[in-house]
Scaffold this active site. Sequence first.
Site, PDB file in Angstrom:
ATOM      1  N   LYS A 135       0.692  -0.701  -0.144  1.00 54.29           N
ATOM      2  CA  LYS A 135      -0.170   0.123  -0.110  1.00 54.29           C
ATOM      3  C   LYS A 135       1.180   1.249   0.265  1.00 54.29           C
ATOM      4  CE  LYS A 135      -3.368   2.309   2.937  1.00 54.29           C
ATOM      5  NZ  LYS A 135      -4.585   2.397   4.186  1.00 54.29           N
ATOM      6  N   GLU A 173      10.578  -4.420   4.410  1.00 53.69           N
ATOM      7  CA  GLU A 173      11.003  -6.055   3.904  1.00 53.69           C
ATOM      8  C   GLU A 173      10.389  -6.161   2.046  1.00 53.69           C
ATOM      9  OE1 GLU A 173       9.464  -4.933   6.408  1.00 53.69           O
ATOM     10  OE2 GLU A 173       9.352  -5.995   8.234  1.00 53.69           O
ATOM     11  N   GLY A 224      -4.770  -2.134   5.255  1.00 53.14           N
ATOM     12  CA  GLY A 224      -3.846  -3.165   5.094  1.00 53.14           C
ATOM     13  C   GLY A 224      -4.674  -4.457   4.923  1.00 53.14           C
ATOM     14  N   ARG A 225      -5.323  -4.759   5.929  1.00 53.66           N
ATOM     15  CA  ARG A 225      -5.911  -5.492   6.346  1.00 53.66           C
ATOM     16  C   ARG A 225      -7.011  -6.290   6.734  1.00 53.66           C
ATOM     17  NH1 ARG A 225      -4.567  -2.603  10.637  1.00 53.66           N
ATOM     18  NH2 ARG A 225      -6.141  -1.776  12.390  1.00 53.66           N
ATOM     19  N   GLU A 241      -4.198  -6.374  15.304  1.00 51.85           N
ATOM     20  CA  GLU A 241      -3.684  -4.895  14.920  1.00 51.85           C
ATOM     21  C   GLU A 241      -4.904  -3.807  14.230  1.00 51.85           C
ATOM     22  OE1 GLU A 241      -0.232  -3.982  11.026  1.00 51.85           O
ATOM     23  OE2 GLU A 241      -1.957  -4.411  10.173  1.00 51.85           O
ATOM     24  N   HIS A 283      -3.779 -33.512  18.613  1.00 52.96           N
ATOM     25  CA  HIS A 283      -2.805 -33.733  18.890  1.00 52.96           C
ATOM     26  C   HIS A 283      -1.350 -33.190  19.297  1.00 52.96           C
ATOM     27  CE1 HIS A 283      -4.624 -37.015  17.172  1.00 52.96           C
ATOM     28  NE2 HIS A 283      -5.008 -36.450  16.570  1.00 52.96           N
ATOM     29  N   LYS A 288      10.220  -0.134  14.137  1.00 48.95           N
ATOM     30  CA  LYS A 288      10.121  -0.213  12.582  1.00 48.95           C
ATOM     31  C   LYS A 288      11.489   1.032  13.038  1.00 48.95           C
ATOM     32  CE  LYS A 288       6.093  -1.255  10.233  1.00 48.95           C
ATOM     33  NZ  LYS A 288       5.236  -0.594   9.512  1.00 48.95           N
TER      34      LYS A 288
HETATM   35  O1  F6P Z   1       3.675  -2.720   9.238  1.00 49.26           O
HETATM   36  C1  F6P Z   1       2.272  -3.016   9.553  1.00 49.26           C
HETATM   37  C2  F6P Z   1       1.462  -3.218   8.576  1.00 49.26           C
HETATM   38  O2  F6P Z   1       1.406  -1.503   7.771  1.00 49.26           O
HETATM   39  C3  F6P Z   1       0.345  -3.329   8.101  1.00 49.26           C
HETATM   40  O3  F6P Z   1      -1.118  -2.795   8.648  1.00 49.26           O
HETATM   41  C4  F6P Z   1       0.470  -3.229   6.472  1.00 49.26           C
HETATM   42  O4  F6P Z   1      -0.801  -4.215   6.122  1.00 49.26           O
HETATM   43  C5  F6P Z   1       1.619  -3.808   6.560  1.00 49.26           C
HETATM   44  O5  F6P Z   1       2.664  -3.277   7.300  1.00 49.26           O
HETATM   45  C6  F6P Z   1       2.419  -4.003   4.716  1.00 49.26           C
HETATM   46  O6  F6P Z   1       2.724  -2.590   5.102  1.00 49.26           O
HETATM   47  P1  F6P Z   1       2.240  -2.346   2.773  1.00 49.26           P
HETATM   48  O7  F6P Z   1       1.259  -2.686   2.543  1.00 49.26           O
HETATM   49  O8  F6P Z   1       2.581  -0.362   2.720  1.00 49.26           O
HETATM   50  O9  F6P Z   1       3.459  -2.507   2.369  1.00 49.26           O
END
Ligand code: F6P
Length: 545
Positions: free
Chosen positions: A205, A211, A273-274, A359, A390, A510
């Site tokens: 987003k 990452e 995002g979620r 979240e 199990h 972060k």
């Molecule tokens: O660090 C949390 C977060 O901001 C989430 O809310 C989000 O879904 C995820 O990182 C990924 O963010 P992006 O889609 O901006 O890479």
Amino acid sequence: MTTTNGDSAIALALKALAAHAEDIKPGHLRALFAEHPRRFEDFSLVAGDILMDFSKQRITATTLKLLHDLARARDMEGWRRRMCAGEAINHTENRAALHMALREPPDPQSIIGREVAQNLARMKDFCIAIHSGAWRSHNKERVTDVVNLGIGGSDLGPRMAVRALAACQQPDLRVHFVSNMDSADLAPLLARLNPRATLFIIASKTFATLETLSNARTARAWIKSSLPAALTGQTREDAIARHFIAVSSNLEAAAAFGIPAEQVFSFRDWVGGRFSLWSSVGLSIALAVGFSNFEALLAGARAMDEHFIQAPATRNLPLTLALLDIWNVNFIGAASHGIFPYSQSLELFPAYLQQLEMESTGKSVDRQGQPLTLKSCPILWGSPGTNGQHSFFQLLHQGGQPIPCDFILLKHADFPLPGHHAQLLANALAQSAALAFGQTPEEARASGIGEDLLPYRTFPGNQPSTTLLLERLTPHTLGQLLALYEHKVFCQSVLWNVNAFDQWGVELGKQMAKRLLPRLEDDAEISAGDSLDASTCGLIAALKK
Ligand code: F6P
């Protein structure tokens, strides 16, 4: 949005619930079932293809009435109206939460409706181009592998949906997901793939997530290194771009990465995002299962939206699910919540739900910036039920902690094999009944258990659970299930008076990682000016030794 009258109504509702909990807590589900033979009829609801049995919750009709009083005092209807109207209910980011608009019927009269329709049309065209083979890589090969690079909401929802809908998988196209910046995620996959037939979707987003960008840069270098040395300059850039699609609301950053505008699928900041798998973030889903199945997923969610908006409070599945959580967390004393799909295809559902719920409502400050007086989100965890039986079910049966569970069952198997499904369902029903009713010492004795083992073979029961029964697992029912939990989370946020749509808690770590990176990469010694704690200093020193 609560007035003084509202505040006192909330206080009264909470007080009434607390007093009522004193009556309920010492009781047992056995007694509740014995006193109320129609519990199943009275404490189960149906919406679309989902039956929800909550008769095994530690509640009575009075509990539900008092919980609904709380919902009214919290102005549930008003908040739902505000969300649907596009008000900036995410007040700390001044944003609306309009993910429902992504699955509304096309409305050419509204700006948002037109935008959503245009975006879906682009996604559809792109799916057709990939599936038909019209889209070719730089050297005219057909795409055989798509890799979604994203994390959090840009990974968990699509990854879970693609796994859940494996029965609808498109032939001749494999869709992979990489989220971790640990090279152990990306490297083994790259080793298996043909760069000339691989397409990456950079799903982010913000297009700023460490990452995802780190994986995207490595993927770019991998594609670049596979190109003929004769390719240079703009031709080389165009060849690389042929292997990348972006899904983002940050168009400038996607362009700066070298992705042409016509290969960027956008979505608005009013999609959290979620809550984003319904947007362009769902491109990987549409590619994996076909666009018509993606449309069916949206339609399923829309059916649940309509139920959520139209059904009266006492028949409303999402609201009821949320009220039961409030009851368990704030009045029964549950600190965690188990999610047990009796479906291998839903194996990633608990992980997806962890982000959606924790979240959204894992917060301790209310909408007015004040500390919450009630506990909010429980710790969510889970795995496919039979596997859990199990391993950790022992603790559920005899660990002595109240842990509410959601059992998710499919009436019909999605990958039928003779004899399997009835056994699976028998296990699910046996577990929820054993957790609810347990086994008394008398029953254990009557079944031939000796006195020496009686303490170990007695089961206290009284563990509350809800069972969700889906007709079968299809894109449409999956859409219903996901929207059910999305709306449950929204209702919980209203009941706890927290903002479900921000996530400031993830920021601090972060920022600290950014400060620490140079200390790990450089040869520079740590100095007093770095103001690092002794533990972090010690660990950095050990890592660099
Ligand atoms: O660090 C949390 C977060 O901001 C989430 O809310 C989000 O879904 C995820 O990182 C990924 O963010 P992006 O889609 O901006 O890479």
